[in-house]
Design an enzyme around this catalytic site. Sequence first.
Site, short mmCIF file in Angstrom:
data_model
loop_
_atom_site.label_atom_id
_atom_site.label_comp_id
_atom_site.label_asym_id
_atom_site.label_seq_id
_atom_site.Cartn_x
_atom_site.Cartn_y
_atom_site.Cartn_z
N LYS A 115 33.46 -17.51 35.02
CA LYS A 115 32.88 -16.70 36.09
C LYS A 115 31.65 -15.95 35.60
CE LYS A 115 32.62 -14.73 40.09
NZ LYS A 115 32.12 -15.54 41.22
N ARG B 243 37.48 -15.65 33.54
CA ARG B 243 36.47 -15.59 32.47
C ARG B 243 36.54 -16.81 31.56
NH1 ARG B 243 34.49 -10.41 31.73
NH2 ARG B 243 33.97 -10.89 29.59
N LYS C 23 26.58 -25.62 44.36
CA LYS C 23 27.96 -25.45 44.85
C LYS C 23 28.72 -26.77 44.81
CE LYS C 23 28.81 -21.67 44.87
NZ LYS C 23 27.73 -21.38 44.07
N CYS D 2 35.21 -15.35 27.30
CA CYS D 2 36.66 -15.25 27.19
C CYS D 2 37.09 -13.88 27.70
CB CYS D 2 37.09 -15.39 25.73
SG CYS D 2 36.43 -16.84 24.93
N GLU E 281 21.00 -23.95 46.07
CA GLU E 281 22.35 -23.37 46.00
C GLU E 281 23.38 -24.33 46.58
OE1 GLU E 281 23.58 -21.16 44.36
OE2 GLU E 281 25.50 -20.70 45.29
N TRP F 104 37.34 -19.50 26.84
CA TRP F 104 36.37 -20.49 27.32
C TRP F 104 35.74 -21.02 26.04
CZ3 TRP F 104 30.74 -20.45 27.70
CH2 TRP F 104 30.25 -21.52 28.43
N HIS G 97 7.16 -37.87 44.73
CA HIS G 97 6.48 -37.92 43.42
C HIS G 97 7.41 -38.38 42.32
CE1 HIS G 97 2.95 -36.09 45.16
NE2 HIS G 97 3.74 -35.22 45.77
N ASN H 209 35.91 -12.18 21.95
CA ASN H 209 35.05 -12.70 23.02
C ASN H 209 33.62 -12.58 22.51
OD1 ASN H 209 33.81 -13.51 25.39
ND2 ASN H 209 33.80 -11.43 26.22
N GLY H 210 32.91 -13.72 22.43
CA GLY H 210 31.53 -13.69 21.97
C GLY H 210 31.25 -14.92 21.11
N GLU I 271 29.35 -27.88 41.08
CA GLU I 271 30.22 -27.10 40.20
C GLU I 271 31.68 -27.11 40.62
OE1 GLU I 271 29.45 -22.92 39.85
OE2 GLU I 271 28.74 -22.78 41.88
#
Length: 598
Positions: free
Chosen positions: A593, A27, A475, A2, A471, A72, A494, A98-99, A478
């Site tokens: 982020k 955030r 991308k 947050c 990556e 968040w 496999h 925040n936490g 997300e």
Amino acid sequence: MCGIVGFAAGENVTDDIFAGLLSLEYRGYDSAGIAVIRDGRIECEKVTGRVSKLKEAAKGLFGKVGIGHTRWATHGAATKANAHPHLSYDGRFALVHNGIIENSTELKNELAGLGIEFKSETDSEVIVQLIAKNYLGDPVKALDAAVRRLTGSFAVALICTDFPTSVFAAKKGSPLIAGVGKASAMLASDILALSPHADKICRLEDGELLEMRKNGFGFYKEGKPIEKEFEEIKMKNIKTDKGQFEHFMLKEIFDQPEVAKSIIEKRIKNDEVVFPELDPEIFSDIKHISIIACGSAYNAGIAGKYILKELMRLPVTVSLASEYRYATPLPLEGTLTVFISQSGETADTIAAAERVRFLRGRSVSIVNVKDSTLTRLSDYTLYTEAGPEVAVATTKGYTAQVMTLCLLGIWAKRNERSVLFEATEAIKSIPEIMLRLLGTKDKAEELAKRIRKETSVYFIGRNIDYAVALEASLKLKEISYIHSEAYAAGELKHGSIALIEEGTKVFALSLIPELTDKTISSIREVKTRGACVFAVCREEDGATAEVSDEVIPLPVVHPIVGAVCEVIPFQLLAYFTAKYRGADIDKPRNLAKSVTVE
Ligand code: AGP
């Protein structure tokens, strides 16, 4: 994670708090709120969704001290009741946090047992109720007593109606920065919110508390006043606008050649790679390099691993920080640990760094955000100089990380002239190659149109191509929300090849000449099962083109260039796919982020 903001000034702080929240919105953006003190009472407005919705809701607020929050969600859904600020049962306090408070249930039961009614499902509300219960007239003492009972991580800001010109705060495990401006004092989760106003800043350390008034600060630790140094702010008035681009992500994709140029200017002097931050002998007794990171930074580590192993002929391992932090500790002598983090605030990576530090391991951090927490936990810090990255999905941050890893490998072998010249020339070619790869934009948009309705898309590659496939897949996932997986091309048979059916879209990455034939075999395997294969290969690679349905030819000839640049067409593919799907490109659902919680 947050974002929290606090202001104390001689005039209304509501607009400054709102602006600060806008710059922290990356955030987390599930809900937002502001609380101020007016005429001895707390006034508070909260909304679900984006900070921009708060503008209208908070326009009537007026106060000379106030706090704000963008959330968040970790405990409790994104509802107005769970939005911060949270008010104490007696209406005396408002708090933002925040936490994660790990013992919140136990504390909540204790407080509820005293008849305190909770209005939210959050862990954060427990803190403000605990403070109110502890309060005997001194908010610093009540805050100190409360936070001493908390386990977990927190950065909290608090206002109290008995002290209408002060903001109080405490920090442990989550970032908090204090700032001094011309006519105001402020605090925030990170420097972006302070940069328009602050001339000087001061980072709080774990266990520290503060009382902030418009003309100054009081700092405390273990119940006693302490002195703290303020330093000139390095990132004043950070410009984070999109320019002519529709989204920050597209701007940051197109920023990459300039970022690469600035890295070259900083890191190559007279054709020699330089790392003045490092002890020249840092590698002299190193037998193993251990890279630790999360998400895209982890993918950058995987890409860098192939280059570092090739250059340094050393074992290089890459670990997920969230796994590493709880793994059985092994002796670290002979090991150089390299942490990679764009934000420098990722909780898992920080925890891993604290573990390495405890085990007296030697460490280097590759970080983008200056003075972030991680930089204070490693022996050396290498800044990636990518500039502020606002889009939640990293692009320039990732390529700058890979580039820095490659440069580190070249520097480590700087006394071996043969390695140096060829690899350094490859690095110097990166900005121009990136510009050419940005030219795949139209092709990427065309392929995005073809995959936008898919339910699953796969990426396969070998060696560095596999690293880039990881990556590329992240991308797409997300920001477009399409399910995707990346596989080592040789591993597909496999088991996972069972997923391939008629029309399945598979991107085959194949830039490594020595592995072309093997990747062609992998392409044939999926094509015989009905897959539609889009190949990314070297311009001269006719063989791969021949067996694929579509080809994106790339002017990439050196492994270092491939490791850094090959991802660009896939960044564009993800961007346009998300755009076609109407997803929120810069702030994808459920994401943040920098994940400063476990
Ligand atoms: C990147 O697109 C993601 N948003 C995410 O995986 C990110 O790379 C990861 O959370 C690590 O963040 P950091 O680099 O700030 O440590």
